[in-house]
Motif scaffolding. Structure first.
Motif, short mmCIF file in Angstrom:
data_model
loop_
_atom_site.label_atom_id
_atom_site.label_comp_id
_atom_site.label_asym_id
_atom_site.label_seq_id
_atom_site.Cartn_x
_atom_site.Cartn_y
_atom_site.Cartn_z
N UNK A 157 -20.35 -9.31 -0.50
CA UNK A 157 -19.52 -8.15 -0.85
C UNK A 157 -19.29 -7.32 0.41
N UNK A 158 -18.04 -7.09 0.69
CA UNK A 158 -17.66 -6.33 1.88
C UNK A 158 -17.68 -4.84 1.59
N UNK A 159 -18.22 -4.07 2.53
CA UNK A 159 -18.17 -2.61 2.44
C UNK A 159 -17.69 -2.07 3.78
N UNK A 160 -16.52 -2.57 4.20
CA UNK A 160 -15.91 -2.14 5.45
C UNK A 160 -14.46 -1.77 5.16
N UNK A 161 -13.77 -1.09 6.09
CA UNK A 161 -12.39 -0.68 5.83
C UNK A 161 -11.42 -1.86 5.66
N UNK B 292 5.46 6.02 18.73
CA UNK B 292 4.57 5.05 18.09
C UNK B 292 3.34 5.80 17.57
N UNK B 293 3.09 5.67 16.28
CA UNK B 293 1.99 6.44 15.70
C UNK B 293 1.30 5.61 14.61
N UNK B 294 -0.01 5.71 14.58
CA UNK B 294 -0.81 5.09 13.53
C UNK B 294 -0.87 6.08 12.36
N UNK B 295 -0.45 5.63 11.18
CA UNK B 295 -0.46 6.52 10.01
C UNK B 295 -1.89 6.90 9.66
N UNK B 296 -2.73 5.89 9.48
CA UNK B 296 -4.14 6.13 9.20
C UNK B 296 -4.98 5.38 10.22
N UNK B 297 -5.69 6.11 11.06
CA UNK B 297 -6.54 5.50 12.08
C UNK B 297 -7.81 4.97 11.40
N UNK B 298 -7.84 3.65 11.22
CA UNK B 298 -8.92 3.02 10.46
C UNK B 298 -10.30 3.39 11.00
N UNK B 299 -10.42 3.46 12.32
CA UNK B 299 -11.73 3.67 12.93
C UNK B 299 -12.33 5.04 12.61
N UNK C 259 1.06 1.06 9.63
CA UNK C 259 0.55 1.40 8.30
C UNK C 259 -0.46 0.38 7.81
N UNK C 260 -1.19 -0.24 8.74
CA UNK C 260 -2.08 -1.34 8.37
C UNK C 260 -3.09 -0.90 7.31
N UNK C 261 -3.73 0.25 7.50
CA UNK C 261 -4.74 0.67 6.52
C UNK C 261 -4.23 1.78 5.61
N UNK C 262 -2.90 2.00 5.59
CA UNK C 262 -2.38 3.05 4.72
C UNK C 262 -1.46 2.54 3.62
N UNK C 263 -0.65 1.54 3.91
CA UNK C 263 0.33 1.07 2.93
C UNK C 263 -0.39 0.42 1.74
#
Length: 275
Positions: A5-9, A136-143, A170-174
């Motif tokens: 079971x993964x518990x990472x972003x 160029x902007x990251x919507x949600x900075x995963x880190x 939008x990798x971690x936002x969409x």
């Protein structure tokens, strides 16, 4: 024994219906079935970006490849771009931008803080000759978990009547956060299959506005595998694939989108907000 079971972003846990949908043999992607499936996917994937005018590309790659596709199809070497450094993934995207030969104007904030949009406003205000070609902007900075306000970015661009393209990671936002490509005037948006879509890694999804497609006609960046024009040619032919897709991921995407639409995209976003 047992299950991991993964518990990472991300990558995230894959739902059982998606796993079952991918449990199939390879198929001839030139047969009538795969283009028919792809056509529905291209139409439905636009819904998660909230766009009616955007053109999506399903590329067998990761988010890193989707970054490269967004940059090389819209910009030329030496173009000045503003990019915000607010965490590990924006750092990696900036590194890619620099290695691809763009003139990157880095706006840095302490990690854990959002993009400094006051500096963006001052740079746009002074750029009367429009040397800045893209933001160029990251919507949600995963880190760091910090989300940037894309509507404010669009308002600043409009305030100064600046024609720069707006490219958004939008990798971690969409599918996890409110995202409105058309309403916020985003020119290129991208995500990866392994985050909120809950698929295996391996599909980069890029969506380009009409303005971005127009820019791609004059972009001088070298590109082959990520070239949108190859996709656009086969879209017109109705075959949809310039090279071999991952059949299993296509069926997985179909199942993942069905789950999202069954729950309701707004309900999915609300669930992520609660969590």
């Amino acid at each position: 024994p047992g299950r991991n079971h993964l518990f990472v972003p991300g990558p995230v846990n894959i739902p059982e219906p998606v796993i079952r949908a991918m449990n199939r043999n390879n198929e001839d992607y030139r047969s009538p079935a795969v283009p028919a499936l792809t056509k529905t996917l291209l139409e439905d994937v636009k819904k998660i970006f909230k766009t009616t005018s955007g053109t999506p590309f399903l590329i067998p790659t990761t988010g890193t490849g989707a970054w490269e596709s967004a940059l090389t199809n819209t910009l030329s070497p030496g173009d000045r771009i503003i990019s915000f450094l607010i965490g590990q993934f924006s750092l990696l995207w900036i590194d890619q931008q620099q290695r691809l030969g763009f003139n990157v104007d880095v706006v840095e904030s302490d990690w854990g803080q959002g993009a400094n949009l006051d500096i963006l406003a001052s740079k746009l205000a002074s750029d009367t000759t429009h040397t800045i070609k893209a933001i160029c902007i990251v919507h949600n900075e995963t880190a760091t978990g910090v989300t940037n306000n894309l509507l404010t970015v669009r308002k600043i661009l409009d305030q100064y009547n600046h024609p720069a393209l707006l490219l958004v990671d939008g990798v971690s936002s969409i599918c996890a956060l409110d995202f409105r490509m058309d309403e916020w005037g985003i020119d290129v948006a991208l995500t990866g299959s392994q985050k909120a879509l809950s698929l295996p890694t391996g599909m980069g999804i890029v969506c380009a506005s009409p303005k971005a497609l127009e820019a791609s006609k004059t972009s001088k960046s070298v590109r082959v595998f990520f070239d949108w024009s190859d996709y656009l040619k086969v879209y017109k032919m109705g075959t949809y694939w310039p090279y071999t897709p991952s059949i299993q991921l296509l069926y997985g995407l179909r199942a993942a989108l069905d789950l999202i639409f069954e729950e309701g995209l707004e309900n999915v976003i609300a669930r992520h907000t609660r969590l």
